[in-house]
Design a protein around this motif. Structure first.
Motif, PDB file in Angstrom:
ATOM      1  N   ASP A  68       0.835  -1.216   0.000  1.00  0.00           N
ATOM      2  CA  ASP A  68       0.000   0.000   0.000  1.00  0.00           C
ATOM      3  C   ASP A  68       0.863   1.256   0.000  1.00  0.00           C
ATOM      4  OD1 ASP A  68      -2.268  -1.557   0.026  1.00  0.00           O
ATOM      5  OD2 ASP A  68      -2.609  -1.373   2.184  1.00  0.00           O
ATOM      6  N   ASP A  69       1.935   1.241   0.812  1.00  0.00           N
ATOM      7  CA  ASP A  69       2.810   2.412   0.886  1.00  0.00           C
ATOM      8  C   ASP A  69       3.538   2.645  -0.441  1.00  0.00           C
ATOM      9  OD1 ASP A  69       2.061   2.767   3.508  1.00  0.00           O
ATOM     10  OD2 ASP A  69       3.842   1.790   4.359  1.00  0.00           O
ATOM     11  N   VAL A  70       4.019   1.548  -1.044  1.00  0.00           N
ATOM     12  CA  VAL A  70       4.740   1.661  -2.312  1.00  0.00           C
ATOM     13  C   VAL A  70       3.830   2.201  -3.408  1.00  0.00           C
ATOM     14  CG1 VAL A  70       5.760   0.314  -4.192  1.00  0.00           C
ATOM     15  CG2 VAL A  70       6.492  -0.085  -1.845  1.00  0.00           C
ATOM     16  N   VAL A  71       2.612   1.665  -3.493  1.00  0.00           N
ATOM     17  CA  VAL A  71       1.673   2.095  -4.530  1.00  0.00           C
ATOM     18  C   VAL A  71       1.324   3.576  -4.368  1.00  0.00           C
ATOM     19  CG1 VAL A  71      -0.672   1.821  -5.426  1.00  0.00           C
ATOM     20  CG2 VAL A  71       0.713  -0.200  -4.912  1.00  0.00           C
ATOM     21  N   GLU A  72       1.011   3.983  -3.149  1.00  0.00           N
ATOM     22  CA  GLU A  72       0.660   5.382  -2.912  1.00  0.00           C
ATOM     23  C   GLU A  72       1.804   6.311  -3.308  1.00  0.00           C
ATOM     24  OE1 GLU A  72      -0.835   8.339   0.724  1.00  0.00           O
ATOM     25  OE2 GLU A  72      -0.363   6.241   1.132  1.00  0.00           O
ATOM     26  N   LYS A  73       3.023   5.962  -2.905  1.00  0.00           N
ATOM     27  CA  LYS A  73       4.192   6.790  -3.187  1.00  0.00           C
ATOM     28  C   LYS A  73       4.480   6.841  -4.686  1.00  0.00           C
ATOM     29  CE  LYS A  73       9.102   7.184  -1.927  1.00  0.00           C
ATOM     30  NZ  LYS A  73       9.701   6.983  -3.269  1.00  0.00           N
ATOM     31  N   GLN A  74       4.442   5.688  -5.346  1.00  0.00           N
ATOM     32  CA  GLN A  74       4.813   5.652  -6.755  1.00  0.00           C
ATOM     33  C   GLN A  74       3.753   6.274  -7.660  1.00  0.00           C
ATOM     34  OE1 GLN A  74       6.039   1.545  -7.628  1.00  0.00           O
ATOM     35  NE2 GLN A  74       8.136   2.105  -7.087  1.00  0.00           N
ATOM     36  N   LEU A  75       2.482   6.092  -7.308  1.00  0.00           N
ATOM     37  CA  LEU A  75       1.443   6.729  -8.110  1.00  0.00           C
ATOM     38  C   LEU A  75       1.525   8.252  -8.001  1.00  0.00           C
ATOM     39  CD1 LEU A  75      -1.741   4.501  -7.569  1.00  0.00           C
ATOM     40  CD2 LEU A  75      -0.451   4.806  -9.673  1.00  0.00           C
ATOM     41  N   THR A  76       1.764   8.738  -6.795  1.00  0.00           N
ATOM     42  CA  THR A  76       1.900  10.185  -6.593  1.00  0.00           C
ATOM     43  C   THR A  76       3.057  10.732  -7.427  1.00  0.00           C
ATOM     44  OG1 THR A  76       0.992  10.048  -4.352  1.00  0.00           O
ATOM     45  CG2 THR A  76       2.281  12.010  -4.900  1.00  0.00           C
ATOM     46  N   ASP A  80       2.849  13.333 -10.716  1.00  0.00           N
ATOM     47  CA  ASP A  80       3.614  14.577 -10.744  1.00  0.00           C
ATOM     48  C   ASP A  80       4.466  14.668 -12.010  1.00  0.00           C
ATOM     49  OD1 ASP A  80       2.616  15.433  -8.336  1.00  0.00           O
ATOM     50  OD2 ASP A  80       4.299  14.687  -7.147  1.00  0.00           O
ATOM     51  N   LYS A  81       4.952  13.536 -12.475  1.00  0.00           N
ATOM     52  CA  LYS A  81       5.827  13.506 -13.654  1.00  0.00           C
ATOM     53  C   LYS A  81       5.018  13.534 -14.946  1.00  0.00           C
ATOM     54  CE  LYS A  81       9.657  10.867 -15.647  1.00  0.00           C
ATOM     55  NZ  LYS A  81      10.506   9.658 -15.511  1.00  0.00           N
ATOM     56  N   TYR A  86      -4.388  12.559 -16.655  1.00  0.00           N
ATOM     57  CA  TYR A  86      -5.354  13.148 -15.718  1.00  0.00           C
ATOM     58  C   TYR A  86      -6.339  12.070 -15.269  1.00  0.00           C
ATOM     59  CZ  TYR A  86      -8.368  16.724 -13.684  1.00  0.00           C
ATOM     60  OH  TYR A  86      -9.109  17.491 -12.801  1.00  0.00           O
ATOM     61  N   PRO A  87      -6.104  11.443 -14.098  1.00  0.00           N
ATOM     62  CA  PRO A  87      -7.008  10.375 -13.646  1.00  0.00           C
ATOM     63  C   PRO A  87      -8.373  10.921 -13.250  1.00  0.00           C
ATOM     64  CG  PRO A  87      -5.424  10.911 -11.928  1.00  0.00           C
ATOM     65  CD  PRO A  87      -5.013  11.681 -13.140  1.00  0.00           C
ATOM     66  N   VAL A  88      -9.424  10.179 -13.575  1.00  0.00           N
ATOM     67  CA  VAL A  88     -10.784  10.597 -13.214  1.00  0.00           C
ATOM     68  C   VAL A  88     -11.464   9.567 -12.311  1.00  0.00           C
ATOM     69  CG1 VAL A  88     -11.115  12.012 -15.267  1.00  0.00           C
ATOM     70  CG2 VAL A  88     -11.723   9.583 -15.344  1.00  0.00           C
ATOM     71  N   ASP A  89     -10.727   8.563 -11.893  1.00  0.00           N
ATOM     72  CA  ASP A  89     -11.267   7.551 -10.986  1.00  0.00           C
ATOM     73  C   ASP A  89     -10.110   6.922 -10.224  1.00  0.00           C
ATOM     74  OD1 ASP A  89     -13.187   6.070  -9.733  1.00  0.00           O
ATOM     75  OD2 ASP A  89     -13.656   4.762 -11.433  1.00  0.00           O
ATOM     76  N   ARG A  90     -10.422   6.200  -9.163  1.00  0.00           N
ATOM     77  CA  ARG A  90      -9.381   5.526  -8.398  1.00  0.00           C
ATOM     78  C   ARG A  90      -8.754   4.423  -9.244  1.00  0.00           C
ATOM     79  NH1 ARG A  90      -9.321   6.196  -2.947  1.00  0.00           N
ATOM     80  NH2 ARG A  90      -8.471   4.118  -2.646  1.00  0.00           N
ATOM     81  N   PRO A  91      -7.435   4.240  -9.142  1.00  0.00           N
ATOM     82  CA  PRO A  91      -6.786   3.166  -9.906  1.00  0.00           C
ATOM     83  C   PRO A  91      -7.263   1.795  -9.436  1.00  0.00           C
ATOM     84  CG  PRO A  91      -5.251   4.127  -8.337  1.00  0.00           C
ATOM     85  CD  PRO A  91      -6.470   4.998  -8.316  1.00  0.00           C
ATOM     86  N   VAL A  92      -7.269   0.851 -10.344  1.00  0.00           N
ATOM     87  CA  VAL A  92      -7.704  -0.519 -10.043  1.00  0.00           C
ATOM     88  C   VAL A  92      -6.511  -1.456 -10.208  1.00  0.00           C
ATOM     89  CG1 VAL A  92      -9.228  -2.408 -10.714  1.00  0.00           C
ATOM     90  CG2 VAL A  92     -10.056  -0.043 -10.802  1.00  0.00           C
TER      91      VAL A  92
END
Length: 427
Positions: A68-76, A80-81, A86-92
C-alpha cells in the motif's frame, strides 16, 4: 522508480517494477511503522523483532502494508511527472507478482478522455427576442402593491377568506395534547394554506371572542410520524380580525414604492428591468445553445465514472436545497415514493451532457491557448470586491491558492465565451 504506460480507449495501464532491494526496504519500513499494532507473549507491544512477528502472524504480515505504501508513493510520483495523465477515478489493481526479483504490479487508471474537436467557429444560433409585456409590468406593480399593503383591524363582521386573524389554538389527538400543537396570539391569513387542510376553511364565519372546535385530519405524509394520518381536534379562539387594505395604483403609490415621482416613470423603469433580465437570460440560453451545437460536432468517449461523479454533484446540490426546505433526502424519497436510484437515473442524461460540454470547453481552451492574464484576473477580483463593498487590494490579499485558482478559471471561461461569440453568429 521504473514504470511503463500503455493507453487504450481512455484507460492507462501502468506497470511498475520494484527491485528486490527496494522491496525489502519497503517491508522493513512497513515493519517499523506498524509493529506497535501487534502483540506477542514475552515481548512488550511494539518491541517484538520482525522475524518473531512474521513467525507468529505469517511471513507476509508486512507485505500488504508495504505494498500500500509503495503504490501510494509511486502513483503520486508518476502523476507529478506525467502532467498530461489526468485520472478521473481511483486506480484498479490488475495484478501483483512478488518473487526473489522483487515486486511487479499493474494498475488500470481511467483518465480524462481525448476530445476530437469538430466545428467550433462559423456557426449560427438564434437568440430569443425579448420585450416587457403589459401583463408582466402589471404583475411587478401588483407584487409591489401587495408588499405595501397593510391590515386594518375590524370588529363589525365574522372571519372571511383573505382576512388576517389573531388566534389561540390547542390541538389534541384522542383527547391528548401533542407537542407543537398549542399557541397563543398566533397570526394566520385565511386561505394561505399554512395550516393543515380544513383548519382555515372551518374558521370562516367565526366572530371575535368566539371559541370553536375544529375537526381536522393530518395528511398521511405529515412530517411528524406520530401525527400522520391522525384525526385531531383543535380548540380555536379568535382575538382579532384584520382586513387587507391595498394602496391605489397612482403617482403617490409610485413615490412610496420607488425613486420615481410618477406612475409612468415607475412603469418605464419596470419595463426596462424586465427587458434587461430577459436579455441576460436570452444571452445565456444562446451561449448554451452554441455550446450544444459545438459539442454535437466533437468526438469523445466519456467514461461512466465521470458521469456518475457529476450525478453525485447534482444529488449533493439537491440534498442541500432540501435542507433549506426543512427536508432530508431520505424523507423526500419516502414522501414521493421514489428511490435514490430513480433520482440518479433522472440526472443521467443531463450529467453526460454537462461532462461532454466541460471536456469540449477544455479542449478549445487548450487548442486556442486561452489563458488568464493578470490584468483580467485583477479586474475580476475588483468586481468581487465591489460586490462585497470591500477594498480590492485587501480582498486580493486574503485570497488563498484555491480561491485564486477559481477566479483564474472564471476568467478563462469568460475569455472562451468571448472567443466563441466573436467567431460565431448569435442573431
Amino acid at each position: 522508480m521504473k514504470y511503463s504506460l500503455k493507453k487504450q480507449d481512455g484507460v492507462v495501464t501502468a506497470t511498475f517494477t520494484v527491485p528486490a532491494e527496494e522491496w525489502a526496504e519497503a517491508k522493513e519500513q512497513a515493519y517499523q511503522k506498524n509493529k506497535s499494532k501487534y502483540s506477542v507473549q514475552g515481548f512488550r507491544k511494539g518491541h517484538a523483532p520482525r522475524k518473531v512477528l512474521e513467525t507468529v502472524y505469517g511471513p507476509t504480515l508486512f507485505e500488504e502494508h508495504a505494498f500500500d505504501d509503495v503504490v501510494e508513493k509511486q502513483l503520486t510520483e508518476m502523476y507529478d511527472k506525467e502532467k498530461a495523465l489526468y485520472p478521473v477515478d481511483r486506480p484498479v489493481l490488475v495484478s501483483k507478482t512478488i518473487n526473489e526479483k522483487g515486486l511487479v504490479y499493474v494498475v488500470s487508471i481511467t483518465v480524462k478522455p481525448d476530445v476530437k474537436l469538430g466545428t467550433y467557429t462559423g456557426l449560427t444560433v438564434n437568440k430569443d427576442k425579448v420585450e416587457a409585456t403589459e401583463e408582466e409590468i402589471n404583475a411587478e406593480i401588483n407584487a409591489a402593491r401587495e408588499r405595501a399593503a397593510r391590515y386594518i383591524q375590524i370588529t363589525d363582521r365574522p372571519v372571511q377568506e383573505g382576512d388576517e386573524v389573531v388566534l389561540d389554538y390547542s390541538g389534541s389527538v384522542d383527547g391528548v395534547k401533542f407537542d407543537g400543537g398549542t399557541a397563543q396570539k398566533q397570526t394566520l391569513v385565511i386561505g394561505s394554506h399554512h395550516f393543515i387542510p380544513g383548519f382555515e376553511e372551518q374558521m370562516v364565519g367565526m366572530n371575535i371572542g368566539e371559541t370553536k372546535n375544529l375537526n381536522v385530519k393530518f395528511p398521511e405524509d405529515y412530517h411528524a410520524e406520530n401525527l400522520a394520518g391522525k384525526d385531531s381536534v383543535f380548540e380555536v379562539t379568535v382575538h382579532e380580525i384584520k382586513v387587507k387594505e391595498l394602496p391605489e395604483i397612482d403617482d403617490e403609490f409610485a413615490k412610496d414604492v420607488s425613486e420615481f415621482d410618477s406612475l409612468t416613470e415607475y412603469k418605464d423603469d419596470i419595463a426596462k428591468k424586465i427587458v434587461e433580465r430577459k436579455e441576460k437570460n436570452a444571452e445565456t440560453k444562446a451561449e448554451n445553445q452554441l455550446l450544444e451545437e459545438i459539442v454535437k460536432t466533437c468526438e469523445m468517449n466519456v467514461p461512466d465514472c465521470m458521469v456518475e461523479t457529476q450525478i453525485d454533484n447534482y444529488l449533493h446540490d439537491f440534498e442541500y436545497s432540501l435542507m433549506y426546505q426543512g427536508l432530508k433526502l431520505d424523507d423526500y424519497v419516502k414522501y414521493t415514493n421514489t428511490s435514490i436510484d430513480d433520482i440518479r437515473a433522472q440526472y443521467k442524461d443531463r450529467a453526460k451532457k454537462t461532462v461532454e460540454t466541460r471536456l469540449v470547453m477544455e479542449a478549445i481552451i487548450k487548442a486556442e491557448k486561452i489563458k488568464a492574464d493578470k490584468k483580467s484576473v485583477n479586474a475580476k477580483i475588483a468586481d468581487y470586491a465591489k460586490q462585497m463593498n470591500v477594498d480590492a487590494k485587501e480582498y486580493a490579499a486574503q485570497l488563498n491558492a484555491e480561491q485564486t485558482s477559481y477566479i483564474e478559471n472564471e476568467v478563462i471561461t469568460d475569455k472562451l465565451l468571448e472567443f466563441l461569440k466573436s467567431n460565431n453568429s448569435i442573431i
